[in-house]
Design a protein around this motif. Structure first.
Motif, PDB file in Angstrom:
ATOM      1  N   ASN A   1      25.603 -12.503  10.020  1.00 45.20           N
ATOM      2  CA  ASN A   1      24.630 -11.499  10.432  1.00 45.20           C
ATOM      3  C   ASN A   1      25.346 -10.178  10.696  1.00 45.20           C
ATOM      4  OD1 ASN A   1      22.087 -10.638  10.996  1.00 45.20           O
ATOM      5  ND2 ASN A   1      22.079 -11.344  13.108  1.00 45.20           N
ATOM      6  N   GLY A   2      26.376  -9.930   9.951  1.00 50.28           N
ATOM      7  CA  GLY A   2      27.251  -8.790  10.163  1.00 50.28           C
ATOM      8  C   GLY A   2      26.562  -7.449  10.193  1.00 50.28           C
ATOM      9  N   MET A   3      25.579  -7.249   9.320  1.00 49.81           N
ATOM     10  CA  MET A   3      24.902  -5.962   9.293  1.00 49.81           C
ATOM     11  C   MET A   3      24.227  -5.679  10.631  1.00 49.81           C
ATOM     12  SD  MET A   3      25.466  -4.364   6.534  1.00 49.81           S
ATOM     13  CE  MET A   3      24.183  -3.156   6.307  1.00 49.81           C
ATOM     14  N   TRP A   4      23.595  -6.699  11.219  1.00 52.82           N
ATOM     15  CA  TRP A   4      22.933  -6.509  12.508  1.00 52.82           C
ATOM     16  C   TRP A   4      23.954  -6.455  13.639  1.00 52.82           C
ATOM     17  CZ3 TRP A   4      18.294  -4.722  12.410  1.00 52.82           C
ATOM     18  CH2 TRP A   4      17.461  -5.039  11.346  1.00 52.82           C
ATOM     19  N   GLU A   5      24.959  -7.314  13.544  1.00 51.95           N
ATOM     20  CA  GLU A   5      25.960  -7.361  14.605  1.00 51.95           C
ATOM     21  C   GLU A   5      26.770  -6.085  14.673  1.00 51.95           C
ATOM     22  OE1 GLU A   5      28.195 -10.895  13.887  1.00 51.95           O
ATOM     23  OE2 GLU A   5      26.516 -12.181  14.371  1.00 51.95           O
ATOM     24  N   SER A   6      27.029  -5.464  13.522  1.00 51.53           N
ATOM     25  CA  SER A   6      27.856  -4.262  13.516  1.00 51.53           C
ATOM     26  C   SER A   6      27.047  -3.027  13.883  1.00 51.53           C
ATOM     27  CB  SER A   6      28.508  -4.073  12.147  1.00 51.53           C
ATOM     28  OG  SER A   6      27.498  -3.801  11.193  1.00 51.53           O
ATOM     29  N   SER A   7      25.727  -3.132  13.868  1.00 45.45           N
ATOM     30  CA  SER A   7      24.881  -1.989  14.170  1.00 45.45           C
ATOM     31  C   SER A   7      24.154  -2.226  15.482  1.00 45.45           C
ATOM     32  CB  SER A   7      23.853  -1.815  13.054  1.00 45.45           C
ATOM     33  OG  SER A   7      22.932  -0.826  13.425  1.00 45.45           O
ATOM     34  N   ARG A   8      24.204  -1.283  16.364  1.00 51.04           N
ATOM     35  CA  ARG A   8      23.512  -1.382  17.649  1.00 51.04           C
ATOM     36  C   ARG A   8      22.137  -0.735  17.578  1.00 51.04           C
ATOM     37  NH1 ARG A   8      25.872  -5.400  19.180  1.00 51.04           N
ATOM     38  NH2 ARG A   8      28.032  -5.232  19.781  1.00 51.04           N
ATOM     39  N   MET A   9      21.778  -0.237  16.402  1.00 51.26           N
ATOM     40  CA  MET A   9      20.522   0.468  16.239  1.00 51.26           C
ATOM     41  C   MET A   9      19.442  -0.481  15.712  1.00 51.26           C
ATOM     42  SD  MET A   9      19.990   3.956  14.141  1.00 51.26           S
ATOM     43  CE  MET A   9      19.512   3.317  12.559  1.00 51.26           C
ATOM     44  N   MET A  10      18.228  -0.346  16.242  1.00 50.68           N
ATOM     45  CA  MET A  10      17.115  -1.137  15.746  1.00 50.68           C
ATOM     46  C   MET A  10      15.941  -0.189  15.525  1.00 50.68           C
ATOM     47  SD  MET A  10      15.234  -4.426  17.439  1.00 50.68           S
ATOM     48  CE  MET A  10      16.636  -5.500  17.303  1.00 50.68           C
ATOM     49  N   LEU A  11      15.297  -0.306  14.397  1.00 49.14           N
ATOM     50  CA  LEU A  11      14.156   0.542  14.092  1.00 49.14           C
ATOM     51  C   LEU A  11      13.000   0.200  15.033  1.00 49.14           C
ATOM     52  CD1 LEU A  11      14.161   0.396  10.201  1.00 49.14           C
ATOM     53  CD2 LEU A  11      14.840   2.319  11.641  1.00 49.14           C
ATOM     54  N   PRO A  12      12.197   1.193  15.420  1.00 48.32           N
ATOM     55  CA  PRO A  12      11.055   0.929  16.306  1.00 48.32           C
ATOM     56  C   PRO A  12      10.099  -0.122  15.728  1.00 48.32           C
ATOM     57  CG  PRO A  12      11.390   3.294  16.044  1.00 48.32           C
ATOM     58  CD  PRO A  12      12.342   2.604  15.111  1.00 48.32           C
ATOM     59  N   GLU A  13       9.946  -0.130  14.388  1.00 45.07           N
ATOM     60  CA  GLU A  13       9.051  -1.116  13.756  1.00 45.07           C
ATOM     61  C   GLU A  13       9.572  -2.534  13.980  1.00 45.07           C
ATOM     62  OE1 GLU A  13      10.510   1.372  11.438  1.00 45.07           O
ATOM     63  OE2 GLU A  13       8.993   2.718  12.247  1.00 45.07           O
ATOM     64  N   HIS A  14      10.903  -2.684  13.914  1.00 45.40           N
ATOM     65  CA  HIS A  14      11.500  -4.008  14.124  1.00 45.40           C
ATOM     66  C   HIS A  14      11.335  -4.438  15.570  1.00 45.40           C
ATOM     67  CE1 HIS A  14      14.270  -3.214  10.470  1.00 45.40           C
ATOM     68  NE2 HIS A  14      13.124  -3.754  10.101  1.00 45.40           N
ATOM     69  N   LYS A  15      11.540  -3.511  16.487  1.00 47.60           N
ATOM     70  CA  LYS A  15      11.392  -3.825  17.911  1.00 47.60           C
ATOM     71  C   LYS A  15       9.948  -4.234  18.209  1.00 47.60           C
ATOM     72  CE  LYS A  15      12.586  -2.179  22.426  1.00 47.60           C
ATOM     73  NZ  LYS A  15      13.911  -2.247  22.936  1.00 47.60           N
ATOM     74  N   THR A  16       8.984  -3.509  17.656  1.00 54.39           N
ATOM     75  CA  THR A  16       7.567  -3.824  17.836  1.00 54.39           C
ATOM     76  C   THR A  16       7.250  -5.203  17.267  1.00 54.39           C
ATOM     77  OG1 THR A  16       6.985  -1.489  17.764  1.00 54.39           O
ATOM     78  CG2 THR A  16       5.214  -3.055  17.346  1.00 54.39           C
ATOM     79  N   ALA A  17       7.745  -5.475  16.077  1.00 53.04           N
ATOM     80  CA  ALA A  17       7.499  -6.780  15.438  1.00 53.04           C
ATOM     81  C   ALA A  17       8.090  -7.908  16.269  1.00 53.04           C
ATOM     82  CB  ALA A  17       8.085  -6.806  14.032  1.00 53.04           C
ATOM     83  N   LEU A  18       9.282  -7.709  16.807  1.00 49.65           N
ATOM     84  CA  LEU A  18       9.902  -8.732  17.662  1.00 49.65           C
ATOM     85  C   LEU A  18       9.104  -8.956  18.936  1.00 49.65           C
ATOM     86  CD1 LEU A  18      13.716  -8.004  17.314  1.00 49.65           C
ATOM     87  CD2 LEU A  18      12.520 -10.079  16.624  1.00 49.65           C
ATOM     88  N   ASN A  19       8.597  -7.887  19.525  1.00 47.56           N
ATOM     89  CA  ASN A  19       7.787  -8.015  20.738  1.00 47.56           C
ATOM     90  C   ASN A  19       6.489  -8.764  20.459  1.00 47.56           C
ATOM     91  OD1 ASN A  19       9.661  -6.683  22.340  1.00 47.56           O
ATOM     92  ND2 ASN A  19       8.666  -4.694  22.124  1.00 47.56           N
ATOM     93  N   VAL A  20       5.851  -8.455  19.326  1.00 55.52           N
ATOM     94  CA  VAL A  20       4.615  -9.152  18.943  1.00 55.52           C
ATOM     95  C   VAL A  20       4.912 -10.633  18.708  1.00 55.52           C
ATOM     96  CG1 VAL A  20       2.893  -9.388  17.096  1.00 55.52           C
ATOM     97  CG2 VAL A  20       3.452  -7.130  18.006  1.00 55.52           C
ATOM     98  N   TRP A  21       5.969 -10.921  17.996  1.00 55.06           N
ATOM     99  CA  TRP A  21       6.342 -12.312  17.720  1.00 55.06           C
ATOM    100  C   TRP A  21       6.616 -13.060  19.022  1.00 55.06           C
ATOM    101  CZ3 TRP A  21      10.859 -15.004  18.819  1.00 55.06           C
ATOM    102  CH2 TRP A  21      10.928 -16.279  18.263  1.00 55.06           C
ATOM    103  N   ASP A  22       7.352 -12.431  19.938  1.00 54.72           N
ATOM    104  CA  ASP A  22       7.693 -13.063  21.211  1.00 54.72           C
ATOM    105  C   ASP A  22       6.431 -13.349  22.017  1.00 54.72           C
ATOM    106  OD1 ASP A  22       9.719 -14.058  22.946  1.00 54.72           O
ATOM    107  OD2 ASP A  22       9.380 -12.324  24.258  1.00 54.72           O
TER     108      ASP A  22
END
Length: 112
Positions: A12-33
């Motif tokens: 998961n290197g691309m995610w692990e190396s980047s501390r940035m998350m797009l707002p759409e991804h954060k929203t999707a994760l919150n909805v899923w949770d």
């Protein structure tokens, strides 16, 4: 390919190396949770509805306290008090001046 760039792409290197998350991804994760925590509505059989109806009726007639377990998507709710009214036409009942939906009842017992 240099050794350093290969490491970034492993696992998961691309995610692990980047501390940035797009707002759409954060929203999707919150909805899923939130969806993951949703409770499912239980279905009562005829006998359970008869028991609930009897308890509600007794509470109203005798002014006895009742404990009614109610459905809610995310939490376990309980209505405690005395049933004041039942409105069959609108599918609701009143406990201590507040209306609740009959279809949301999951269980009921008189508090003796």
């Amino acid at each position: 390919m240099a050794s350093g760039s290969r490491k970034k792409l492993e696992g998961n290197g691309m995610w692990e190396s980047s501390r940035m998350m797009l707002p759409e991804h954060k929203t999707a994760l919150n909805v899923w949770d939130r969806e993951r925590l949703k409770r499912t509505r239980i279905h009562l059989d005829e006998q359970e509805w008869e028991d609930i109806s009897r308890a509600v009726s007794e509470s109203m007639k005798r002014r006895e306290a009742i404990k009614i377990k109610m459905y809610h998507e995310f939490e376990e709710l309980e209505v405690n008090g005395i049933v004041d009214k039942v409105d069959q036409m609108k599918g609701r009942f009143m406990v201590d001046g507040e209306w609740f939906e009959i279809m949301d009842i999951e269980g009921a017992e008189l508090e003796h």
